[in-house]
Design an enzyme around this catalytic site. Structure first.
Site, PDB file in Angstrom:
ATOM      1  N   ASN A 111       0.854  -0.951   0.009  1.00  0.00           N
ATOM      2  CA  ASN A 111       0.070   0.122   0.042  1.00  0.00           C
ATOM      3  C   ASN A 111       0.851   1.220  -0.120  1.00  0.00           C
ATOM      4  OD1 ASN A 111      -1.825   1.995   0.596  1.00  0.00           O
ATOM      5  ND2 ASN A 111      -2.080   1.650   2.727  1.00  0.00           N
ATOM      6  N   LYS A 161       0.157   4.270  -0.288  1.00  0.00           N
ATOM      7  CA  LYS A 161      -0.832   5.555   0.361  1.00  0.00           C
ATOM      8  C   LYS A 161      -0.518   6.745  -0.503  1.00  0.00           C
ATOM      9  CE  LYS A 161       0.285   3.509   4.920  1.00  0.00           C
ATOM     10  NZ  LYS A 161       0.510   3.634   6.289  1.00  0.00           N
ATOM     11  N   HIS A 204      -9.507   1.296   5.335  1.00  0.00           N
ATOM     12  CA  HIS A 204      -8.041   1.449   5.949  1.00  0.00           C
ATOM     13  C   HIS A 204      -8.126   2.535   7.131  1.00  0.00           C
ATOM     14  CE1 HIS A 204      -4.056   2.652   6.786  1.00  0.00           C
ATOM     15  NE2 HIS A 204      -3.775   1.488   6.060  1.00  0.00           N
ATOM     16  N   GLU A 214      -6.371   4.697   8.168  1.00  0.00           N
ATOM     17  CA  GLU A 214      -6.143   6.232   8.016  1.00  0.00           C
ATOM     18  C   GLU A 214      -7.505   6.798   7.322  1.00  0.00           C
ATOM     19  OE1 GLU A 214      -2.604   5.534   5.816  1.00  0.00           O
ATOM     20  OE2 GLU A 214      -1.604   5.178   7.677  1.00  0.00           O
ATOM     21  N   GLU A 256      -5.295  -4.919  10.767  1.00  0.00           N
ATOM     22  CA  GLU A 256      -4.043  -4.062  11.013  1.00  0.00           C
ATOM     23  C   GLU A 256      -4.483  -3.197  12.342  1.00  0.00           C
ATOM     24  OE1 GLU A 256      -2.135  -2.720   7.212  1.00  0.00           O
ATOM     25  OE2 GLU A 256      -3.872  -1.517   7.308  1.00  0.00           O
ATOM     26  N   GLY A 296       2.796   2.061  10.714  1.00  0.00           N
ATOM     27  CA  GLY A 296       3.905   3.047  10.716  1.00  0.00           C
ATOM     28  C   GLY A 296       4.793   3.267  11.849  1.00  0.00           C
ATOM     29  N   SER A 354       3.524  -2.461  10.395  1.00  0.00           N
ATOM     30  CA  SER A 354       4.902  -2.532  10.582  1.00  0.00           C
ATOM     31  C   SER A 354       5.630  -3.782  10.041  1.00  0.00           C
ATOM     32  CB  SER A 354       5.509  -2.077  12.142  1.00  0.00           C
ATOM     33  OG  SER A 354       5.135  -0.817  12.237  1.00  0.00           O
TER      34      SER A 354
HETATM   35  C1  PEP Z   1      -0.730   0.050   6.100  1.00  0.00           C
HETATM   36  O1  PEP Z   1      -0.682   1.375   6.128  1.00  0.00           O
HETATM   37  O2  PEP Z   1      -1.451  -0.495   5.589  1.00  0.00           O
HETATM   38  C2  PEP Z   1       0.413  -0.503   6.891  1.00  0.00           C
HETATM   39  C3  PEP Z   1       0.466  -1.560   7.233  1.00  0.00           C
HETATM   40  O3  PEP Z   1       1.692   0.500   7.137  1.00  0.00           O
HETATM   41  P1  PEP Z   1       3.042   0.161   7.587  1.00  0.00           P
HETATM   42  O4  PEP Z   1       3.422  -1.194   6.976  1.00  0.00           O
HETATM   43  O5  PEP Z   1       3.915   1.196   7.179  1.00  0.00           O
HETATM   44  O6  PEP Z   1       2.948  -0.053   8.984  1.00  0.00           O
END
Ligand code: PEP
Length: 252
Positions: A10, A12, A93, A95, A164, A170, A209
């Site tokens: 992803n 973003k 998601h 976000e 998630e 992040g 992460s």
């Molecule tokens: C995400 O935004 O879906 C995600 C898992 O980000 P990260 O791997 O950077 O934690």
């Protein structure tokens, strides 16, 4: 037959045409690493070009509007994504839930629009740190699944769930492998409540992460069918570290 582990990047709100070279490199490696299934969700502006440059991997979007079209300035519909070459769309998601106030009902409507347009859909769920600390992680995620998953006929065949935890996205922090396994088992139980037998085959990705150095242990956790990867999918080098780990597990 066991499904291959599904590794989805992803990007973003990151990526200009200069990043297509990363997509090409990921695509070339995916040709060798056939024991893993690989996909990228670049920003809308790169979907068409990524589809053209990377012929083997899946290409999808990070969101869609629930309507087919109309007076929704700045939005993109599922049929438009399909026309641009997307094969799937990520919805819900955290976000988007946080930045755009998206509710479970909004997420479900988007997922249903995606299925109606012939796209597969990745539905994201996950608890905040406060909810985990309060012992509410499983109930929060169960409620998100109840409210966000599409129920159209055959939906289970086109749906992937991404678990998630918001506090892991992040941040460089991850749940323990045991916690991931426990949550994924709980999600599996909910999926079979919702979809019946078909719920047993819905893939459940872990996201938050995931990096080359922790991918193997997270991907080996109970009921983990792959990973949704943010930061570590932005370069072919780091994303490939995760894809290699998935392919190696796929050999076993
Ligand atoms: C995400 O935004 O879906 C995600 C898992 O980000 P990260 O791997 O950077 O934690």
């Amino acid at each position: 037959m066991a499904q291959r582990l599904y590794i989805v990047g992803n990007w973003k709100m990151q990526g200009t045409r200069a990043m297509l070279s990363e997509a090409r490199a990921i695509d070339r490696a995916a040709e060798r690493l056939i024991k893993a299934e690989v996909a990228l969700a670049p920003p809308f502006t790169l979907i068409h070009a990524t589809r053209k440059e990377a012929g083997l991997i899946g290409v999808g979007a990070q969101d869609c509007h629930a309507a087919e079209g109309g007076a929704h300035t700045g939005d993109i519909s599922a049929p438009m994504l399909k026309d641009a070459g997307a094969g799937f769309v990520i919805v819900g998601h955290s976000e988007r839930r946080a930045d755009h106030g998206e509710t479970d009902a909004d997420v479900k409507a988007k997922a249903e629009a995606a299925l109606a347009a012939g796209l597969a859909v990745i539905v994201c769920v996950g608890e905040t740190e406060a909810q985990r600390d309060a012992g509410e992680a499983e109930s929060v995620v169960a409620a998100q699944l109840d409210g966000s998953l599409p129920r159209a006929e055959g939906a289970a065949d086109k749906v992937t769930v991404a678990y998630e935890p918001v506090w892991a996205i992040g941040t460089g922090r991850t749940p323990t492998v045991e916690d991931v396994g426990q949550m994924h088992r709980s999600i599996r139980a909910r999926l079979t409540d919702i979809y019946g037998e078909a719920g047993a085959h819905v893939r459940i990705l872990y996201g938050g992460s995931v990096k080359p150095d922790n991918a193997a242990e997270l991907l080996a956790a109970d009921e983990v069918g792959g990973a949704l990867v943010g930061g570590a999918s932005l370069t072919a080098e780091s994303f490939l570290g995760i894809i290699v780990a998935a392919a190696e597990l796929g050999e076993g």
